[in-house]
Scaffold this motif. Structure first.
Motif, PDB file in Angstrom:
ATOM      1  N   ALA A 321       0.832  -1.207   0.000  1.00  0.00           N
ATOM      2  CA  ALA A 321       0.000   0.000   0.000  1.00  0.00           C
ATOM      3  C   ALA A 321       0.866   1.256   0.000  1.00  0.00           C
ATOM      4  O   ALA A 321       0.590   2.229  -0.709  1.00  0.00           O
ATOM      5  N   TYR A 322       1.911   1.222   0.781  1.00  0.00           N
ATOM      6  CA  TYR A 322       2.777   2.398   0.873  1.00  0.00           C
ATOM      7  C   TYR A 322       3.415   2.704  -0.488  1.00  0.00           C
ATOM      8  O   TYR A 322       3.469   3.839  -0.928  1.00  0.00           O
ATOM      9  N   LEU A 323       3.867   1.648  -1.166  1.00  0.00           N
ATOM     10  CA  LEU A 323       4.460   1.812  -2.499  1.00  0.00           C
ATOM     11  C   LEU A 323       3.484   2.466  -3.458  1.00  0.00           C
ATOM     12  O   LEU A 323       3.821   3.402  -4.180  1.00  0.00           O
ATOM     13  N   GLN A 324       2.248   1.965  -3.446  1.00  0.00           N
ATOM     14  CA  GLN A 324       1.255   2.493  -4.391  1.00  0.00           C
ATOM     15  C   GLN A 324       0.875   3.910  -4.038  1.00  0.00           C
ATOM     16  O   GLN A 324       0.630   4.734  -4.909  1.00  0.00           O
ATOM     17  N   PHE A 325       0.848   4.173  -2.736  1.00  0.00           N
ATOM     18  CA  PHE A 325       0.490   5.523  -2.303  1.00  0.00           C
ATOM     19  C   PHE A 325       1.529   6.536  -2.788  1.00  0.00           C
ATOM     20  O   PHE A 325       1.190   7.567  -3.357  1.00  0.00           O
ATOM     21  N   THR A 326       2.814   6.209  -2.578  1.00  0.00           N
ATOM     22  CA  THR A 326       3.856   7.162  -2.981  1.00  0.00           C
ATOM     23  C   THR A 326       3.957   7.252  -4.503  1.00  0.00           C
ATOM     24  O   THR A 326       4.381   8.262  -5.043  1.00  0.00           O
ATOM     25  N   ALA A 327       3.545   6.165  -5.183  1.00  0.00           N
ATOM     26  CA  ALA A 327       3.563   6.220  -6.649  1.00  0.00           C
ATOM     27  C   ALA A 327       2.357   6.989  -7.179  1.00  0.00           C
ATOM     28  O   ALA A 327       2.334   7.413  -8.333  1.00  0.00           O
ATOM     29  N   GLY A 328       1.340   7.118  -6.322  1.00  0.00           N
ATOM     30  CA  GLY A 328       0.148   7.854  -6.729  1.00  0.00           C
ATOM     31  C   GLY A 328      -0.755   7.074  -7.664  1.00  0.00           C
ATOM     32  O   GLY A 328      -1.567   7.655  -8.374  1.00  0.00           O
ATOM     33  N   VAL A 338       9.102  -3.886  -9.335  1.00  0.00           N
ATOM     34  CA  VAL A 338      10.070  -3.025 -10.017  1.00  0.00           C
ATOM     35  C   VAL A 338      10.264  -1.728  -9.241  1.00  0.00           C
ATOM     36  O   VAL A 338      11.384  -1.284  -8.984  1.00  0.00           O
ATOM     37  N   ARG A 339       9.128  -1.151  -8.829  1.00  0.00           N
ATOM     38  CA  ARG A 339       9.225   0.110  -8.101  1.00  0.00           C
ATOM     39  C   ARG A 339       9.910  -0.090  -6.745  1.00  0.00           C
ATOM     40  O   ARG A 339      10.685   0.745  -6.270  1.00  0.00           O
ATOM     41  N   ARG A 340       9.599  -1.214  -6.089  1.00  0.00           N
ATOM     42  CA  ARG A 340      10.207  -1.524  -4.786  1.00  0.00           C
ATOM     43  C   ARG A 340      11.729  -1.568  -4.922  1.00  0.00           C
ATOM     44  O   ARG A 340      12.448  -0.965  -4.123  1.00  0.00           O
TER      45      ARG A 340
END
Ligand SMILES: [Zn+2]
Ligand SMILES: [Zn+2]
Lengths: 350, 169
Positions: A321-328, A338-340
């Motif tokens: 969730a945190y990853l998706q939140f910061t990615a918007g 990949v983003r992680r």
């Protein structure tokens, strides 16, 4: 939305007594309002009423004087991702995040105090601090509880203490817990044995991510089992003593590893750091395991120039969730991996 | 006797479950017994509730009585199924069956922790009196009569304070 989800919680600071092994300390108090059914039997109007009463109570001058400003946020106003971040930061339970009905969370700015409203009990007051600071967390929770009790009528019985929805919490309503990083006990295959022994002294143990699951990242949570018949101080003293004992055991295991398997140990730590700083795809499970190895390297001073605070932040930031939140945006599992990897590379290199 | 699960059909099957060495006994109708078969797995609330059946001196063979909480209407059987109580008053109305369970889970039935200021003004005083009485006993045994007299006076003061407030809650 008034929440600043990107900020770091107090518990992530990574400093304090036993910080080389104890990640955080938590005190939770279960409280219920008199004359109101427990949440599992409440209707919507009653749920709203409880939230309103708690909202009023936290704005009382006495509460502000005792513990500073608290803010209430209804879960309805948060997106699923935002709720999940609160779970990943250990501020609310998965049950509260996923539950139906009117629910809310109260937070202090540094996130050291959080109150779940309409979870299993009307109020679940939590104080979460870094390292082994159970007594400090208790003092904070006690102060908040006293101040709230001035505004709210808590269900209390002289014999049975604070009345809770489940009889496993009745009495003090207190659940004290510490989160420990125990990689050497796991590596030397002592973890199972040591942790089983603990259950015999009134302490429950579980892996961090999900009950009954294997401990991911070698992180374990220990907590008191009994809530009635002992004072809060006795419960906390016992858990503190157990935590210190566990940390000592872990340190012994680390020294053993250093003596007998020094090259394997340094190789493991070095490889973990190498992968984390170079990988292009990282699952959260792999990242947690590698972060555990890197943390061990930092704690044993094999790796220099990194600190626990950064590792604690990474442990939260790699969560879905945190990853998706910061990615918007919402992402597929592959996009997240990949983003992680990119995020971990950037922060570790920084 | 009615089935403990559906409370509708007569119970005809006696199911004994052993989970982690603890035994739970259920009286079920044929249908419920069949439905329960695949899900005879571990559940914490049921496990806790099941412990009641092991309380020594409790007649476990008796069918569940129909007591209900007069405040929220929850029956003991409903609690038995979910592991959750309905309201704070359940502790009072279902005490006959809950208290042995609490003693079983907690190893004690007497709260010794924090007492809220508002609800427990007198209780705080009573706790203090208990503590002083123990101290008095000790002082008498040690023949420290002067100190004992002081403690005795303090106990009287506190008892008078309770008396003035009517001694009730
Ligand atoms: Zn049936
Ligand atoms: Zn009730």
């Amino acid at each position: 939305m008034s929440l600043n989800l990107e900020r770091n919680s107090k518990w992530m600071e990574g400093s304090g007594p036993q910080a080389d092994i104890v990640i955080s300390s938590r005190i939770r108090l279960a409280r219920n309002l008199k004359g109101m059914p427990f949440p599992n039997l409440m209707n919507e109007a009653q749920e709203v009423k409880v939230i309103r009463q708690v909202g009023q109570a936290i704005r009382a001058p006495g509460v502000f004087q005792a513990v500073g400003e608290l803010r209430l946020q209804t879960l309805r106003e948060l997106s699923p991702v935002e709720r999940q971040i609160l779970v990943e930061k250990h501020l609310i339970s998965p049950d509260l995040a996923e539950g139906k009905g009117e629910k809310a969370v109260v937070l202090r700015d540094d996130e050291a105090i959080s109150i779940m409203v309409n979870e299993e009990d009307h109020l679940r007051l939590q104080c979460l601090l870094p390292a082994l600071m159970l007594h400090e967390a208790w003092r904070l929770a006690d102060a908040a509880d006293d101040a709230l009790e001035n505004e709210l009528d808590f269900a209390f019985d002289q014999e049975r203490g604070y009345l809770t929805a489940c009889p496993t919490n009745v009495g003090t309503g207190l659940r004290a817990s510490t989160m420990l990083h125990l990689p050497a006990l796991v590596l030397t295959k002592q973890a199972g044995q040591v942790l089983t022994a603990l259950t015999k002294v009134g302490v429950a143990v579980r892996g961090l991510y999900g009950e009954g699951t294997e401990a991911q990242g070698n992180i374990f949570q220990v907590s008191n089992q009994i809530t009635l018949g002992r004072s809060e101080e006795e419960i906390i003293n016992n858990l503190s003593a157990v935590t210190v004992r566990l940390a000592d055991q872990e340190r012994e295991a680390r020294e053993l590893l250093r003596k007998q398997n020094r090259w394997q140990l340094e190789d493991r730590v070095g490889r973990a750091y190498g992968i984390l700083t170079n990988a292009r795809i990282l699952s959260s499970q792999e990242a947690l395991q590698l972060l555990s190895d890197v943390r061990l390297g930092v704690e044993m001073k094999i790796l220099r120039g990194l600190d626990q605070r950064l590792i604690n932040q990474l442990m939260v930031r790699i969560q879905p969730a945190y990853l998706q939140f910061t990615a918007g945006k919402e992402m597929t599992p592959f996009e997240r991996d990949v983003r992680r990897a990119a995020m971990v590379r950037e922060l570790l290199a920084g | 006797m009615l089935c403990e699960r559906c409370q509708e059909r007569p119970a005809s099957v006696h199911v004994t479950r052993i989970i982690n060495g603890d035994k739970t006994e259920l009286y079920l109708c044929q249908e419920c017994a069949r439905e329960m078969q695949p899900q005879l797995n571990f559940s914490i609330p049921k496990f806790l509730a099941g412990l009641l059946d092991y309380e020594p001196g409790l007649e476990v063979k008796a069918p569940p009585a129909g007591e209900r909480c007069r405040e929220c209407g929850l029956s003991y059987e409903q609690f038995h199924q979910t592991g959750r109580l309905g309201c704070p008053d359940c502790y009072h109305y279902l005490a006959a069956r809950l208290d042995p369970l609490i003693r079983r889970i907690q190893g004690s039935s007497q709260h010794r922790g924090k007492v809220p200021r508002r609800a427990g003004g007198n209780l705080r005083v009573r706790r203090e009196i208990e503590r002083l009485r123990a101290q008095l006993q000790q002082l008498v045994e040690q023949e420290e009569f002067e100190k004992a007299a002081q403690v005795r006076d303090r106990i009287r003061d506190l008892e008078n304070r309770l008396g003035e407030q009517g001694g009730g809650q």
